[in-house]
Every structure is written in structure tokens, then in C-alpha cells.
Design a protein around this motif. Structure first.
Motif, mmCIF file in Angstrom:
data_model
loop_
_atom_site.group_PDB
_atom_site.id
_atom_site.type_symbol
_atom_site.label_atom_id
_atom_site.label_comp_id
_atom_site.label_asym_id
_atom_site.label_seq_id
_atom_site.Cartn_x
_atom_site.Cartn_y
_atom_site.Cartn_z
ATOM 1 N N ILE A 136 0.829 -1.208 0.000
ATOM 2 C CA ILE A 136 0.000 0.000 0.000
ATOM 3 C C ILE A 136 0.859 1.252 0.000
ATOM 4 N N ASP A 137 2.012 1.214 0.653
ATOM 5 C CA ASP A 137 2.905 2.372 0.628
ATOM 6 C C ASP A 137 3.368 2.673 -0.792
ATOM 7 N N TYR A 138 3.569 1.645 -1.585
ATOM 8 C CA TYR A 138 4.008 1.810 -2.968
ATOM 9 C C TYR A 138 2.864 2.347 -3.836
ATOM 10 N N VAL A 139 1.648 1.897 -3.554
ATOM 11 C CA VAL A 139 0.479 2.415 -4.271
ATOM 12 C C VAL A 139 0.302 3.905 -3.986
ATOM 13 N N LYS A 140 0.415 4.285 -2.729
ATOM 14 C CA LYS A 140 0.253 5.694 -2.355
ATOM 15 C C LYS A 140 1.328 6.560 -3.009
ATOM 16 N N LEU A 141 2.548 6.071 -3.058
ATOM 17 C CA LEU A 141 3.617 6.816 -3.729
ATOM 18 C C LEU A 141 3.321 7.015 -5.206
ATOM 19 N N ALA A 142 2.830 5.964 -5.860
ATOM 20 C CA ALA A 142 2.524 6.060 -7.290
ATOM 21 C C ALA A 142 1.437 7.086 -7.553
ATOM 22 N N ALA A 143 0.438 7.150 -6.673
ATOM 23 C CA ALA A 143 -0.626 8.144 -6.836
ATOM 24 C C ALA A 143 -0.092 9.550 -6.598
ATOM 25 N N SER A 144 0.684 9.722 -5.535
ATOM 26 C CA SER A 144 1.199 11.043 -5.185
ATOM 27 C C SER A 144 2.152 11.567 -6.249
ATOM 28 N N ALA A 145 2.896 10.675 -6.896
ATOM 29 C CA ALA A 145 3.882 11.091 -7.896
ATOM 30 C C ALA A 145 3.253 11.622 -9.170
ATOM 31 N N ASN A 146 1.942 11.544 -9.313
ATOM 32 C CA ASN A 146 1.274 12.001 -10.528
ATOM 33 C C ASN A 146 1.228 13.524 -10.659
ATOM 34 N N SER A 147 2.023 14.237 -9.890
ATOM 35 C CA SER A 147 2.075 15.697 -10.013
ATOM 36 C C SER A 147 2.761 16.143 -11.305
ATOM 37 N N VAL A 148 3.552 15.278 -11.921
ATOM 38 C CA VAL A 148 4.256 15.635 -13.167
ATOM 39 C C VAL A 148 3.246 15.870 -14.283
ATOM 40 N N ASP A 149 3.443 16.940 -15.065
ATOM 41 C CA ASP A 149 2.574 17.202 -16.217
ATOM 42 C C ASP A 149 3.050 18.461 -16.927
ATOM 43 N N VAL A 150 2.519 18.683 -18.135
ATOM 44 C CA VAL A 150 2.709 19.965 -18.802
ATOM 45 C C VAL A 150 1.765 20.973 -18.150
ATOM 46 N N PRO A 151 1.993 22.279 -18.335
ATOM 47 C CA PRO A 151 1.067 23.261 -17.761
ATOM 48 C C PRO A 151 -0.350 23.062 -18.285
ATOM 49 N N MET A 152 -1.311 23.257 -17.415
ATOM 50 C CA MET A 152 -2.707 23.178 -17.819
ATOM 51 C C MET A 152 -3.485 24.248 -17.064
ATOM 52 N N ARG A 153 -4.722 24.434 -17.463
ATOM 53 C CA ARG A 153 -5.554 25.462 -16.829
ATOM 54 C C ARG A 153 -5.745 25.115 -15.356
ATOM 55 N N GLY A 154 -5.265 25.998 -14.485
ATOM 56 C CA GLY A 154 -5.407 25.787 -13.054
ATOM 57 C C GLY A 154 -4.279 24.998 -12.417
ATOM 58 N N TYR A 155 -3.253 24.633 -13.212
ATOM 59 C CA TYR A 155 -2.171 23.831 -12.639
ATOM 60 C C TYR A 155 -0.874 24.058 -13.394
ATOM 61 N N ASN A 156 0.202 24.262 -12.650
ATOM 62 C CA ASN A 156 1.536 24.348 -13.226
ATOM 63 C C ASN A 156 2.477 23.472 -12.411
ATOM 64 N N PHE A 157 3.098 22.527 -13.066
ATOM 65 C CA PHE A 157 4.024 21.615 -12.396
ATOM 66 C C PHE A 157 5.311 22.337 -12.028
ATOM 67 N N SER A 158 5.839 22.000 -10.847
ATOM 68 C CA SER A 158 7.169 22.454 -10.473
ATOM 69 C C SER A 158 7.912 21.302 -9.819
ATOM 70 N N VAL A 159 9.199 21.205 -10.088
ATOM 71 C CA VAL A 159 10.013 20.154 -9.492
ATOM 72 C C VAL A 159 10.011 20.283 -7.968
ATOM 73 N N LYS A 160 10.024 21.530 -7.485
ATOM 74 C CA LYS A 160 10.029 21.761 -6.035
ATOM 75 C C LYS A 160 8.792 21.148 -5.386
ATOM 76 N N ASP A 161 7.615 21.360 -5.990
ATOM 77 C CA ASP A 161 6.387 20.783 -5.443
ATOM 78 C C ASP A 161 6.397 19.259 -5.557
ATOM 79 N N PHE A 162 6.937 18.759 -6.659
ATOM 80 C CA PHE A 162 7.046 17.316 -6.875
ATOM 81 C C PHE A 162 7.789 16.674 -5.709
ATOM 82 N N VAL A 163 8.898 17.257 -5.340
ATOM 83 C CA VAL A 163 9.725 16.726 -4.251
ATOM 84 C C VAL A 163 9.022 16.907 -2.905
ATOM 85 N N ARG A 164 8.470 18.092 -2.672
ATOM 86 C CA ARG A 164 7.881 18.406 -1.369
ATOM 87 C C ARG A 164 6.649 17.554 -1.067
#
Length: 289
Positions: free
Chosen positions: A100-128
Motif C-alpha cells: 500500500i505504501d508503494y500504491v500511495k507513492l505512485a498516486a502522489s507522484a502524478n504531479s508531473v505534467d505539462v502546464p494546464m488550466r489551473g495547474y503548473n508543475f514544479s520540481v520543487k512541489d514534486f519533491v515536497r
């Protein structure tokens, strides 16, 4: 835009325009003609539905830039950077034995993406935010752990580069539990998604299969028929989720792992914007009466 019950045409069109124009800007394109031509393409594609306008506008942009791309992938360098950052991040994590810890990590890691309306990816947020606790919908840790302990085969539909390193952790954990895992990846580039050519080089103890093009696996009828034969399908990211909602393929064996980066999706599932989500099954994805 062809009507889908969860789609707001104005929001989705603004989103695809923001994504594509941001990509042009990041690549150093400054001439007005490129933006005008790509905007016209988006409007012409709009009546064909959400998946088509997003995928084909990207394909059109790639063709437009073909003379300056060495491999028809405008995000090659960015993908390599994301994979490197994710590898460094993983090296600092201490993971136990609970799947389950691995499942939760996989879900949380989905922050990566190109910019979209209402969301901009940053490496800093990805790590934090990599250890952010997901929202659990229509399952819970005990129920999912029990399900994973009793499945024999899983199809894993991957999404973005960078987060794929966390997918790989989960995939290897599932394999170590005696589960047959088959990973499905796009055969052609789409945004910052990993492709089959990249994944096949990392395939150890799991199978990798190339999709016919750069649409989601849920877009292709032949692939959907394959997915019916697995005990479970793990679907990563928003494009897979939204394509499922648009195509309604009839599968009932899907575990969705994603972040609610799109404000429409956050409202639909009644979660905070950018919240990681673990969703079991398709009851919430059915068209309202």
C-alpha cells in the motif's frame, strides 16, 4: 467540443490552448503564425471530443516543429531531467514491505505534467509533496491490500516521465508478490509521457507492450478487449481517467491512481485541487441519469 457529461467545453478548450501555447513558449517559439495556426487547429478539432483535441493538437504541434526536433519529441530533455530528479528523490526514501505504501507513492507522484488550466508543475512541489496522503474513494488500504494479495495478473497503464520511477517501484513490488504485470505504454510521444521505447529498456521481470499510437489504452477497442482478461488494471494519470470517462469501455476491474490537477476533476470527486486520489472501480464514472 462533443458533449461529455463531465466536460466544460470552455474550460477544456482554454486548457488545451494553455498547454500547447506553453509548450511552444518553452521551446522558444515566438512568431505569431505558429500560435495562430495551432489555435486554429484546436478549434477545428474541438467538435471531435476531449481526447482527440488534446492528442491531435499535440501531434499537429510536433509536425509543426519537426524541422527543429531530432526525434519528433519536443520534451526529450525534460523527460530525462524528470527521470533523474525522481531517481534522486527515491534514493532518499525509506520504504517498507507494505504494498500500500508503494500504491500511495505512485498516486502522489502524478504531479508531473505539462502546464494546464489551473495547474503548473514544479520540481520543487514534486519533491515536497511526494509523501502526501491520497484521498481514498470506493476502497481503503485494508480492502486494496487484500485485493492485491489475491490477484494473479495486472495491466499497468503508465503516464508521465519522472513519476514512472515510482511506478517502477510499485511494479517491481507487485512482481515480487508473484503477480504477472504487463506494462502498456504509448508507442509515440505525447506530452511528457514515457513511451514504450524507454520502458522496454527497463523491463525486468515484467512484460511491456506498445499501444498502437499515442492515445490512452482505453481508446483502442482491441486493447480494451485485452484488458478485460486481467484480474486488475492499474490506470495512472488524468488522460487515462478522462479517456475512460469519454469512451466508457465497460471495464469494471480498474484501479485509478491520479492527482486531481484539473479543477473540473477535483470538483467531480469532491477533493481538494491537486489532491492525490486512489479510486477503485467505475461506479463514480458513470454518466448521471
Amino acid at each position: 467540443m462533443r458533449s461529455s457529461w463531465y466536460v466544460s467545453a470552455s474550460d477544456c478548450l482554454l486548457c488545451v490552448l494553455e498547454s500547447r501555447f506553453s509548450e511552444l513558449k518553452k521551446l522558444g517559439i515566438n512568431d505569431a503564425t505558429s500560435f495562430i495556426d495551432l489555435g486554429r487547429t484546436v478549434m477545428n478539432l474541438a467538435p471531435l471530443g476531449r481526447a482527440t483535441v488534446f492528442i491531435e493538437s499535440f501531434n499537429s504541434m510536433t509536425r509543426m516543429l519537426s524541422n527543429m526536433l531530432s526525434n519528433n519529441d519536443p520534451h526529450t530533455d525534460e523527460k530525462l531531467m524528470l527521470e533523474r530528479v525522481a531517481g534522486e528523490l527515491i534514493s532518499g526514501l525509506r520504504l517498507g514491505d507494505d504494498v500500500i505504501d508503494y500504491v500511495k507513492l505512485a498516486a502522489s507522484a502524478n504531479s508531473v505534467d505539462v502546464p494546464m488550466r489551473g495547474y503548473n508543475f514544479s520540481v520543487k512541489d514534486f519533491v515536497r509533496n511526494i509523501l502526501e496522503e491520497p484521498a481514498w474513494l470506493d476502497t481503503d488500504p485494508a480492502s486494496l491490500r487484500n485485493r492485491l494479495n489475491h490477484v494473479g495478473s495486472i495491466a499497468y497503464l503508465v503516464d508521465n516521465a519522472g513519476e514512472f520511477q515510482f511506478d517502477l517501484l510499485l511494479i517491481r513490488k507487485l512482481v515480487s508478490m508473484g503477480i504477472k504485470v504487463v506494462v502498456y505504454a504509448r508507442s509515440r510521444p505525447y506530452e511528457v509521457d514515457v513511451t514504450y521505447d524507454y520502458i522496454i529498456n527497463l523491463a525486468r521481470n515484467f512484460e511491456a507492450r506498445a499501444l498502437p499510437g499515442n492515445y490512452s489504452a482505453f481508446w483502442y477497442d482491441d486493447v480494451v478487449r485485452e484488458l478485460m482478461n486481467y484480474d486488475l488494471v492499474i490506470s495512472k494519470g488524468l488522460d487515462n481517467l478522462e479517456t475512460f470517462m469519454e469512451k466508457r469501455p465497460g471495464l469494471n476491474n480498474v484501479l485509478f491512481l491520479f492527482r486531481a490537477k484539473c479543477p473540473l476533476i477535483a470538483r467531480l470527486f469532491n477533493v481538494d485541487s491537486n489532491k492525490p486520489v486512489i479510486l477503485m472501480g467505475t461506479e463514480r464514472l458513470r454518466t448521471p441519469a
